[in-house]
Design a protein around this motif. Sequence first.
Motif, PDB file in Angstrom:
ATOM      1  N   GLN A   9       0.825  -1.205   0.000  1.00  0.00           N
ATOM      2  CA  GLN A   9       0.000   0.000   0.000  1.00  0.00           C
ATOM      3  C   GLN A   9       0.853   1.245   0.000  1.00  0.00           C
ATOM      4  O   GLN A   9       0.559   2.217  -0.704  1.00  0.00           O
ATOM      5  CB  GLN A   9      -0.914   0.000   1.224  1.00  0.00           C
ATOM      6  CG  GLN A   9      -2.045  -0.991   1.163  1.00  0.00           C
ATOM      7  CD  GLN A   9      -2.888  -0.953   2.421  1.00  0.00           C
ATOM      8  OE1 GLN A   9      -2.366  -0.709   3.522  1.00  0.00           O
ATOM      9  NE2 GLN A   9      -4.172  -1.177   2.280  1.00  0.00           N
ATOM     10  N   VAL A  22       0.766   4.163  -2.799  1.00  0.00           N
ATOM     11  CA  VAL A  22       0.269   5.493  -2.431  1.00  0.00           C
ATOM     12  C   VAL A  22       1.424   6.283  -1.824  1.00  0.00           C
ATOM     13  O   VAL A  22       1.549   6.383  -0.594  1.00  0.00           O
ATOM     14  CB  VAL A  22      -0.900   5.391  -1.427  1.00  0.00           C
ATOM     15  CG1 VAL A  22      -1.517   6.762  -1.181  1.00  0.00           C
ATOM     16  CG2 VAL A  22      -1.954   4.420  -1.919  1.00  0.00           C
ATOM     17  N   ASN A  43       2.021   9.417  -1.649  1.00  0.00           N
ATOM     18  CA  ASN A  43       1.655  10.636  -0.945  1.00  0.00           C
ATOM     19  C   ASN A  43       1.340  10.307   0.511  1.00  0.00           C
ATOM     20  O   ASN A  43       0.465   9.491   0.799  1.00  0.00           O
ATOM     21  CB  ASN A  43       0.451  11.288  -1.620  1.00  0.00           C
ATOM     22  CG  ASN A  43       0.023  12.567  -0.918  1.00  0.00           C
ATOM     23  OD1 ASN A  43      -0.708  12.519   0.066  1.00  0.00           O
ATOM     24  ND2 ASN A  43       0.478  13.701  -1.423  1.00  0.00           N
ATOM     25  N   GLN A  55      -2.344  10.850   1.700  1.00  0.00           N
ATOM     26  CA  GLN A  55      -3.252   9.843   1.163  1.00  0.00           C
ATOM     27  C   GLN A  55      -3.021   8.491   1.830  1.00  0.00           C
ATOM     28  O   GLN A  55      -3.974   7.750   2.102  1.00  0.00           O
ATOM     29  CB  GLN A  55      -3.069   9.726  -0.351  1.00  0.00           C
ATOM     30  CG  GLN A  55      -3.531  10.954  -1.114  1.00  0.00           C
ATOM     31  CD  GLN A  55      -3.306  10.815  -2.600  1.00  0.00           C
ATOM     32  OE1 GLN A  55      -2.541   9.956  -3.058  1.00  0.00           O
ATOM     33  NE2 GLN A  55      -3.957  11.662  -3.384  1.00  0.00           N
ATOM     34  N   TYR A  56      -1.761   8.183   2.084  1.00  0.00           N
ATOM     35  CA  TYR A  56      -1.444   6.916   2.746  1.00  0.00           C
ATOM     36  C   TYR A  56      -2.040   6.873   4.147  1.00  0.00           C
ATOM     37  O   TYR A  56      -2.602   5.861   4.571  1.00  0.00           O
ATOM     38  CB  TYR A  56       0.069   6.713   2.804  1.00  0.00           C
ATOM     39  CG  TYR A  56       0.472   5.475   3.565  1.00  0.00           C
ATOM     40  CD1 TYR A  56       0.145   4.212   3.076  1.00  0.00           C
ATOM     41  CD2 TYR A  56       1.164   5.571   4.771  1.00  0.00           C
ATOM     42  CE1 TYR A  56       0.513   3.069   3.771  1.00  0.00           C
ATOM     43  CE2 TYR A  56       1.523   4.434   5.463  1.00  0.00           C
ATOM     44  CZ  TYR A  56       1.199   3.189   4.965  1.00  0.00           C
ATOM     45  OH  TYR A  56       1.553   2.066   5.662  1.00  0.00           O
ATOM     46  N   VAL A 108      -5.563   5.986   3.952  1.00  0.00           N
ATOM     47  CA  VAL A 108      -5.754   4.551   3.759  1.00  0.00           C
ATOM     48  C   VAL A 108      -5.673   3.829   5.103  1.00  0.00           C
ATOM     49  O   VAL A 108      -6.499   2.974   5.421  1.00  0.00           O
ATOM     50  CB  VAL A 108      -4.694   3.986   2.787  1.00  0.00           C
ATOM     51  CG1 VAL A 108      -4.755   2.457   2.762  1.00  0.00           C
ATOM     52  CG2 VAL A 108      -4.904   4.536   1.390  1.00  0.00           C
ATOM     53  N   GLN A 131      -6.040  -3.075  -3.786  1.00  0.00           N
ATOM     54  CA  GLN A 131      -6.995  -2.040  -3.408  1.00  0.00           C
ATOM     55  C   GLN A 131      -8.343  -2.608  -2.995  1.00  0.00           C
ATOM     56  O   GLN A 131      -8.968  -2.140  -2.050  1.00  0.00           O
ATOM     57  CB  GLN A 131      -7.168  -1.056  -4.572  1.00  0.00           C
ATOM     58  CG  GLN A 131      -5.933  -0.224  -4.865  1.00  0.00           C
ATOM     59  CD  GLN A 131      -6.123   0.709  -6.040  1.00  0.00           C
ATOM     60  OE1 GLN A 131      -7.071   0.576  -6.827  1.00  0.00           O
ATOM     61  NE2 GLN A 131      -5.214   1.661  -6.201  1.00  0.00           N
TER      62      GLN A 131
END
Length: 217
Positions: free
Chosen positions: A58, A62, A64, A67-68, A71, A131
Amino acid sequence: MHRRRRTALVLTAAIAAAAPLLTACGNDAHPGAAAVVGGQRITVAQLQSRVDEVRRAQRAAVPNESQYQQVVASTSSLTRDTLHNMVLDQVLHRAARDQGIGVTRSEVQRMRADLERRAGGSKGLQTAWLQKYGIAPGHLDDNLRLQLEAQKLAAKLGTDTSQPAFWQALSKASAELHVDLNPRYGSWDVQKSSRVDARTPWVREVTTTGDGQPLTM
């Protein structure tokens, strides 16, 4: 658990991805084991290693940081869900074996090739499975083997994975394997072939970000 939801678990071998650690004081029936299935231990280290694989994948997908972190925050039960699926994998494999069902490497490769064509290539399939199902790239073939076992088992029973006959076969396998979960991860419902949460006020959940930094939930 809703029948359709449980079917999705079998066919994906994963629920939404996340990574909580459970810390607790108290006595474990099987020190160091997250679960015992058929007399074989799934260790806490093995479980955490599987969770870490998903987190690393992950993180790579991702880059960024903001953004991570979203998640991480939006998916909060990977450790328990991953254990559920590690156990369910063995239950399904036992049920398939009881029916004389096997899956060959070539069958897995054909299924993967077909899915890759639909996903626009190997990378696209890996990204989609990560995802949607929380499957790390290194376990993609294992997941596809699981799906094929489920499909063959349902066909052998003259049913499909949403019907009681299929889940009865899994219940029988669960009973044969004497599934025993460490209480910190809940318990195993033999009839439903599903992990269920136990109310344990002495458990504190901590979510890791994948880089060793805990986020207390």
